[in-house]
Design a protein around this motif. Structure first.
Motif, PDB file in Angstrom:
ATOM      1  N   MET A 165      36.600  41.319 -47.667  1.00 33.23           N
ATOM      2  CA  MET A 165      35.453  42.444 -47.368  1.00 33.23           C
ATOM      3  C   MET A 165      34.794  41.810 -46.300  1.00 33.23           C
ATOM      4  O   MET A 165      34.543  42.533 -45.344  1.00 33.23           O
ATOM      5  CB  MET A 165      34.579  43.021 -48.734  1.00 33.23           C
ATOM      6  CG  MET A 165      35.493  43.716 -49.544  1.00 33.23           C
ATOM      7  SD  MET A 165      34.344  44.777 -50.558  1.00 33.23           S
ATOM      8  CE  MET A 165      33.773  45.918 -49.286  1.00 33.23           C
ATOM      9  N   ASP A 172      36.833  41.998 -42.984  1.00 29.14           N
ATOM     10  CA  ASP A 172      36.777  43.469 -42.549  1.00 29.14           C
ATOM     11  C   ASP A 172      35.605  43.918 -41.864  1.00 29.14           C
ATOM     12  O   ASP A 172      35.317  44.299 -40.705  1.00 29.14           O
ATOM     13  CB  ASP A 172      37.091  44.372 -43.764  1.00 29.14           C
ATOM     14  CG  ASP A 172      38.517  44.437 -44.375  1.00 29.14           C
ATOM     15  OD1 ASP A 172      39.335  43.790 -43.362  1.00 29.14           O
ATOM     16  OD2 ASP A 172      38.760  44.813 -45.332  1.00 29.14           O
ATOM     17  N   ALA A 173      34.344  43.440 -42.570  1.00 30.17           N
ATOM     18  CA  ALA A 173      33.175  43.835 -41.910  1.00 30.17           C
ATOM     19  C   ALA A 173      32.779  43.073 -40.753  1.00 30.17           C
ATOM     20  O   ALA A 173      32.199  43.626 -39.951  1.00 30.17           O
ATOM     21  CB  ALA A 173      32.040  43.589 -43.106  1.00 30.17           C
ATOM     22  N   GLN A 219      34.663  44.616 -37.907  1.00 36.44           N
ATOM     23  CA  GLN A 219      34.049  45.764 -37.537  1.00 36.44           C
ATOM     24  C   GLN A 219      32.837  45.515 -36.862  1.00 36.44           C
ATOM     25  O   GLN A 219      32.524  46.343 -35.709  1.00 36.44           O
ATOM     26  CB  GLN A 219      33.574  46.681 -38.932  1.00 36.44           C
ATOM     27  CG  GLN A 219      33.088  48.000 -38.741  1.00 36.44           C
ATOM     28  CD  GLN A 219      34.108  48.955 -37.908  1.00 36.44           C
ATOM     29  OE1 GLN A 219      35.439  48.824 -38.196  1.00 36.44           O
ATOM     30  NE2 GLN A 219      33.755  50.115 -37.320  1.00 36.44           N
ATOM     31  N   ALA A 234      34.627  49.881 -54.176  1.00 41.51           N
ATOM     32  CA  ALA A 234      35.187  50.004 -52.879  1.00 41.51           C
ATOM     33  C   ALA A 234      36.294  51.124 -52.989  1.00 41.51           C
ATOM     34  O   ALA A 234      36.488  51.838 -51.961  1.00 41.51           O
ATOM     35  CB  ALA A 234      35.748  48.659 -52.437  1.00 41.51           C
ATOM     36  N   GLN A 257      31.304  48.684 -48.368  1.00 42.61           N
ATOM     37  CA  GLN A 257      30.744  47.949 -46.721  1.00 42.61           C
ATOM     38  C   GLN A 257      29.450  47.756 -46.266  1.00 42.61           C
ATOM     39  O   GLN A 257      29.281  46.777 -46.018  1.00 42.61           O
ATOM     40  CB  GLN A 257      31.616  49.046 -45.649  1.00 42.61           C
ATOM     41  CG  GLN A 257      31.530  48.685 -44.399  1.00 42.61           C
ATOM     42  CD  GLN A 257      32.939  47.869 -43.791  1.00 42.61           C
ATOM     43  OE1 GLN A 257      33.842  47.596 -44.803  1.00 42.61           O
ATOM     44  NE2 GLN A 257      33.127  47.224 -42.795  1.00 42.61           N
ATOM     45  N   ASN A 258      28.589  48.698 -46.403  1.00 43.91           N
ATOM     46  CA  ASN A 258      27.281  48.643 -46.470  1.00 43.91           C
ATOM     47  C   ASN A 258      26.485  47.544 -47.073  1.00 43.91           C
ATOM     48  O   ASN A 258      25.853  46.677 -46.601  1.00 43.91           O
ATOM     49  CB  ASN A 258      26.334  49.763 -46.584  1.00 43.91           C
ATOM     50  CG  ASN A 258      26.313  50.664 -45.398  1.00 43.91           C
ATOM     51  OD1 ASN A 258      26.577  50.036 -44.277  1.00 43.91           O
ATOM     52  ND2 ASN A 258      26.093  51.856 -45.641  1.00 43.91           N
TER      53      ASN A 258
END
Ligand SMILES: [Zn+2]
Length: 264
Positions: A40, A43-44, A47, A166, A174-175
């Protein structure tokens, strides 16, 4: 009888769901797997880099990468010497400098680190930068994000697993990842706890010293941060950190140990 079984089950869950912080030996709640936190975070992080501007200052960028890599090697040496290399499994270290005036920096699970250009004037030089990067990387090594994620899942999401959250609310998950690392917006920011801050200071001093940076520079660095806090409170540090006096006393307490690792 049932009560005993329940108490026993809770005890078993607590044993299974706890990990131990390197160096300090503190036991911490861990309801999320490292592999999942890392995935995670990766990915974050991707981004985040898409949504933010990398610094165009080649010299400063090189300094951030160099300090990061030196600290990475120090961490790897420390963990190998203490039979804890398994805790670095799956790490994909990365160090980036972004163009942003906030006085901020953070490191996610798996060693994904960001320094904001706004902290460079406070760092002043590579050793100052090593103080802040050592501190942030220490949060990642001590798995404070994992611990805070576990606490959030337990307190706010009815003990759901991260995969369940998720699956049903990917945006929220995600936040949450951004928030637990101090990488989210200042809104709804979680604070690192006092013991987490003090652990990051202790581990950070040792890592920077092993990386060849003088740990004594941590004291004036945090004084400069304190002087800066007269204005706005930047995300990771000033909203959360222990009082200047407490931090100084802590750093002085850990200094003799850190100095043992410091070879010029
Ligand atoms: Zn911190």
């Amino acid at each position: 009888m049932y009560k005993k079984i329940i108490a026993f089950s809770i005890a078993v869950v607590m044993m299974v769901a706890c990990t131990t912080v390197p160096i300090t030996g503190r036991r911490q709640l861990s309801l999320v797997s490292d592999a999942q936190m890392q995935q995670m975070s990766y990915d974050a992080y991707d981004q985040f880099l898409k949504e933010n501007k990398l610094s165009r200052d080649a010299q400063a960028t090189a300094m951030v990468k160099r300090a990061g890599q030196r600290i990475q090697r120090a961490v790897e040496q420390y963990m190998a010497a203490n039979n804890m290399s398994a805790q670095l499994q799956g790490f994909q270290w990365e160090f980036n400098l972004i163009e942003d005036e906030q006085v901020n920096a953070w490191a996610m699970a798996g060693g994904k680190t960001v320094v904001y250009s706004g902290i460079l004037p406070v760092a002043q030089n590579e050793t100052g930068l090593a103080v802040v990067m050592g501190h942030e990387i220490a949060h990642a090594i001590a798995k404070h994000g994992n611990e805070r994620m576990s606490q959030q899942l337990a307190q706010q999401f009815g003990g759901q697993t991260l995969s369940a959250l998720a699956g049903t609310q990917p945006g929220v998950a995600q936040n949450l990842i951004m928030t637990v690392y101090g990488a989210g917006s200042t809104l709804g920011l979680l604070k690192y706890g006092r013991n987490q801050e003090s652990e990051a200071d202790q581990l950070g001093l040792i890592f920077m010293a092993m990386a060849g940076y003088n740990p004594q520079e941590a004291i004036p660095f945090w004084e400069r941060m304190e002087a800066k806090s007269g204005g706005q409170a930047p995300p990771e540090f000033l909203s959360t950190h222990p009082s200047a006096g407490t931090r100084r006393a802590n750093l002085q307490k850990y200094m003799p140990e850190a100095l043992k690792y410091y070879k010029k």
